[in-house]
Design a protein around this motif. Structure first.
Motif, PDB file in Angstrom:
ATOM      1  N   MET A 139       0.510  -1.245   0.038  1.00 22.21           N
ATOM      2  CA  MET A 139       0.083  -0.373   0.013  1.00 22.21           C
ATOM      3  C   MET A 139       0.804   1.364   0.155  1.00 22.21           C
ATOM      4  O   MET A 139       1.061   2.299  -0.626  1.00 22.21           O
ATOM      5  N   ARG A 140       1.753   1.458   0.858  1.00 24.60           N
ATOM      6  CA  ARG A 140       2.973   2.087   0.328  1.00 24.60           C
ATOM      7  C   ARG A 140       3.167   2.271  -0.177  1.00 24.60           C
ATOM      8  O   ARG A 140       3.769   3.289  -1.081  1.00 24.60           O
ATOM      9  N   ARG A 141       3.435   1.957  -1.333  1.00 29.24           N
ATOM     10  CA  ARG A 141       4.030   1.754  -2.532  1.00 29.24           C
ATOM     11  C   ARG A 141       3.287   1.750  -4.389  1.00 29.24           C
ATOM     12  O   ARG A 141       3.085   2.156  -4.871  1.00 29.24           O
ATOM     13  N   ASN A 142       2.408   1.724  -3.654  1.00 30.20           N
ATOM     14  CA  ASN A 142       1.425   1.997  -4.312  1.00 30.20           C
ATOM     15  C   ASN A 142      -0.032   2.606  -3.837  1.00 30.20           C
ATOM     16  O   ASN A 142      -1.280   3.020  -4.042  1.00 30.20           O
ATOM     17  N   PRO A 143       0.190   3.795  -3.376  1.00 30.93           N
ATOM     18  CA  PRO A 143      -1.305   4.959  -3.131  1.00 30.93           C
ATOM     19  C   PRO A 143      -2.299   5.554  -4.006  1.00 30.93           C
ATOM     20  O   PRO A 143      -1.695   5.365  -4.759  1.00 30.93           O
ATOM     21  N   SER A 144      -2.835   5.582  -3.531  1.00 30.46           N
ATOM     22  CA  SER A 144      -4.475   5.933  -4.283  1.00 30.46           C
ATOM     23  C   SER A 144      -3.601   7.985  -4.410  1.00 30.46           C
ATOM     24  O   SER A 144      -3.155   8.730  -3.957  1.00 30.46           O
ATOM     25  N   GLU A 145      -4.145   8.504  -5.167  1.00 29.00           N
ATOM     26  CA  GLU A 145      -3.529  10.341  -5.808  1.00 29.00           C
ATOM     27  C   GLU A 145      -4.180  10.557  -4.683  1.00 29.00           C
ATOM     28  O   GLU A 145      -3.379  11.682  -4.275  1.00 29.00           O
ATOM     29  N   ALA A 146      -5.216  10.111  -3.772  1.00 27.02           N
ATOM     30  CA  ALA A 146      -5.793  11.387  -2.821  1.00 27.02           C
ATOM     31  C   ALA A 146      -4.668  10.779  -1.667  1.00 27.02           C
ATOM     32  O   ALA A 146      -4.707  11.529  -0.606  1.00 27.02           O
ATOM     33  N   GLU A 147      -4.157   9.810  -1.623  1.00 32.12           N
ATOM     34  CA  GLU A 147      -3.285   9.486  -0.237  1.00 32.12           C
ATOM     35  C   GLU A 147      -2.557  10.120  -0.542  1.00 32.12           C
ATOM     36  O   GLU A 147      -1.281  10.700   0.288  1.00 32.12           O
ATOM     37  N   LYS A 148      -2.170  10.136  -1.982  1.00 27.00           N
ATOM     38  CA  LYS A 148      -0.467  10.953  -2.206  1.00 27.00           C
ATOM     39  C   LYS A 148      -0.655  12.068  -1.961  1.00 27.00           C
ATOM     40  O   LYS A 148       0.617  12.471  -1.387  1.00 27.00           O
ATOM     41  N   ARG A 149      -1.996  12.856  -1.741  1.00 28.02           N
ATOM     42  CA  ARG A 149      -1.670  14.104  -2.475  1.00 28.02           C
ATOM     43  C   ARG A 149      -1.767  14.981  -0.358  1.00 28.02           C
ATOM     44  O   ARG A 149      -0.869  15.560  -0.295  1.00 28.02           O
ATOM     45  N   LEU A 150      -2.788  13.656   0.235  1.00 28.49           N
ATOM     46  CA  LEU A 150      -2.614  14.244   1.457  1.00 28.49           C
ATOM     47  C   LEU A 150      -0.826  13.895   2.087  1.00 28.49           C
ATOM     48  O   LEU A 150      -0.644  14.718   2.995  1.00 28.49           O
ATOM     49  N   TRP A 151      -0.259  12.764   1.939  1.00 31.21           N
ATOM     50  CA  TRP A 151       0.899  12.112   2.836  1.00 31.21           C
ATOM     51  C   TRP A 151       1.833  13.830   2.306  1.00 31.21           C
ATOM     52  O   TRP A 151       3.357  14.058   3.199  1.00 31.21           O
ATOM     53  N   ARG A 152       1.343  14.192   1.168  1.00 32.27           N
ATOM     54  CA  ARG A 152       2.933  15.452   0.613  1.00 32.27           C
ATOM     55  C   ARG A 152       2.504  17.052   1.489  1.00 32.27           C
ATOM     56  O   ARG A 152       3.160  17.948   2.020  1.00 32.27           O
ATOM     57  N   ALA A 153       1.304  17.070   2.032  1.00 33.05           N
ATOM     58  CA  ALA A 153       1.191  17.789   3.010  1.00 33.05           C
ATOM     59  C   ALA A 153       1.877  17.670   4.551  1.00 33.05           C
ATOM     60  O   ALA A 153       1.367  18.005   5.411  1.00 33.05           O
ATOM     61  N   LEU A 154       1.360  16.250   4.569  1.00 32.33           N
ATOM     62  CA  LEU A 154       1.777  15.274   6.228  1.00 32.33           C
ATOM     63  C   LEU A 154       2.711  14.872   6.578  1.00 32.33           C
ATOM     64  O   LEU A 154       3.756  15.241   7.780  1.00 32.33           O
ATOM     65  N   SER A 155       3.947  14.537   5.663  1.00 30.23           N
ATOM     66  CA  SER A 155       5.168  14.133   5.625  1.00 30.23           C
ATOM     67  C   SER A 155       6.380  15.183   6.382  1.00 30.23           C
ATOM     68  O   SER A 155       6.023  16.253   6.287  1.00 30.23           O
ATOM     69  N   ASN A 156       7.237  14.899   6.692  1.00 33.41           N
ATOM     70  CA  ASN A 156       7.892  15.943   7.252  1.00 33.41           C
ATOM     71  C   ASN A 156       7.688  16.814   7.634  1.00 33.41           C
ATOM     72  O   ASN A 156       7.925  18.008   8.331  1.00 33.41           O
ATOM     73  N   SER A 157       6.923  15.836   8.903  1.00 32.94           N
ATOM     74  CA  SER A 157       5.914  16.769  10.211  1.00 32.94           C
ATOM     75  C   SER A 157       6.161  18.340   9.608  1.00 32.94           C
ATOM     76  O   SER A 157       6.152  19.465  10.277  1.00 32.94           O
ATOM     77  N   GLN A 158       5.915  18.855   8.358  1.00 33.02           N
ATOM     78  CA  GLN A 158       4.656  20.064   7.477  1.00 33.02           C
ATOM     79  C   GLN A 158       3.861  20.046   8.781  1.00 33.02           C
ATOM     80  O   GLN A 158       3.731  21.225   8.760  1.00 33.02           O
ATOM     81  N   LEU A 159       2.805  19.649   9.190  1.00 32.23           N
ATOM     82  CA  LEU A 159       1.692  20.026   9.833  1.00 32.23           C
ATOM     83  C   LEU A 159       1.777  20.203  11.389  1.00 32.23           C
ATOM     84  O   LEU A 159       1.701  19.253  11.833  1.00 32.23           O
ATOM     85  N   ARG A 160       2.330  21.266  11.594  1.00 32.80           N
ATOM     86  CA  ARG A 160       2.062  21.347  12.878  1.00 32.80           C
ATOM     87  C   ARG A 160       3.298  20.816  14.054  1.00 32.80           C
ATOM     88  O   ARG A 160       2.796  20.307  14.830  1.00 32.80           O
ATOM     89  N   GLY A 161       3.603  20.235  13.343  1.00 33.26           N
ATOM     90  CA  GLY A 161       5.356  19.487  13.484  1.00 33.26           C
ATOM     91  C   GLY A 161       4.853  18.552  13.838  1.00 33.26           C
ATOM     92  O   GLY A 161       5.612  17.129  14.388  1.00 33.26           O
ATOM     93  N   LEU A 162       3.726  17.482  13.872  1.00 32.27           N
ATOM     94  CA  LEU A 162       2.864  16.976  13.789  1.00 32.27           C
ATOM     95  C   LEU A 162       3.875  15.163  13.201  1.00 32.27           C
ATOM     96  O   LEU A 162       3.785  15.814  11.994  1.00 32.27           O
TER      97      LEU A 162
END
Length: 154
Positions: free
Chosen positions: A32-55
């Motif tokens: 699932m990590r290797r084959n995310p949906s487009e929606a998951e890819k987009r959300l991951w871009r916003a959540l990865s590297n602690s970009q969202l309020r350091g979470l």
């Protein structure tokens, strides 16, 4: 392993993050990590590297018998992006199980993640702000001496 194709679910839904044996869950999570949906890819871009309020979030993380799309261990927050294959009854049962285990789940549809990312992120921040840090993830506090040594000034 059974003769059944590992990528197809059993009639009960097992095998796709809904209660599969642990060995196959880790494999499924990797897939699932290797084959995310487009929606998951987009959300991951916003959540990865602690970009969202350091979470700090993990992607496709195994928790017990389930795979969480996104998981913030510091506060026990699970974020799910649901496509057309999700079944409400199963999701309700799964969310109840996660709540009983001390986790909070927030769900979004693929359409919400694709068309209203700002609203999705605001909702995640709202839910996260209401959650206390989880005891299991806190750093241990030093045992102060009678003189106050070991206490950090805040």
């Amino acid at each position: 392993m059974s003769d059944r194709d590992a990528s197809s679910p059993s009639p009960s839904g097992e095998g796709l993050g809904w209660g599969a044996p642990n060995g196959s869950l880790a494999e499924r999570a990797r897939h699932m990590r290797r084959n995310p949906s487009e929606a998951e890819k987009r959300l991951w871009r916003a959540l990865s590297n602690s970009q969202l309020r350091g979470l700090k979030f993990r992607r496709q993380h195994v928790i017990g018998r389930y795979i969480a799309d996104f998981f913030c261990p510091a506060i026990g927050l699970i974020v799910e992006v649901d496509g057309d294959t999700h079944r409400r009854e199963r999701d309700i049962c799964r969310d109840r199980t996660m709540t009983d285990a001390g986790f909070t789940t927030v769900r979004f549809t693929n359409a919400e993640a694709m068309g209203n990312m700002e609203g999705v992120l605001l909702r995640i921040v709202e839910v996260a702000a209401a959650l206390p840090p989880r005891r299991a993830w806190r750093l241990p506090h030093p045992n102060p001496s009678p003189e106050g040594e070991g206490l950090k000034a805040h």
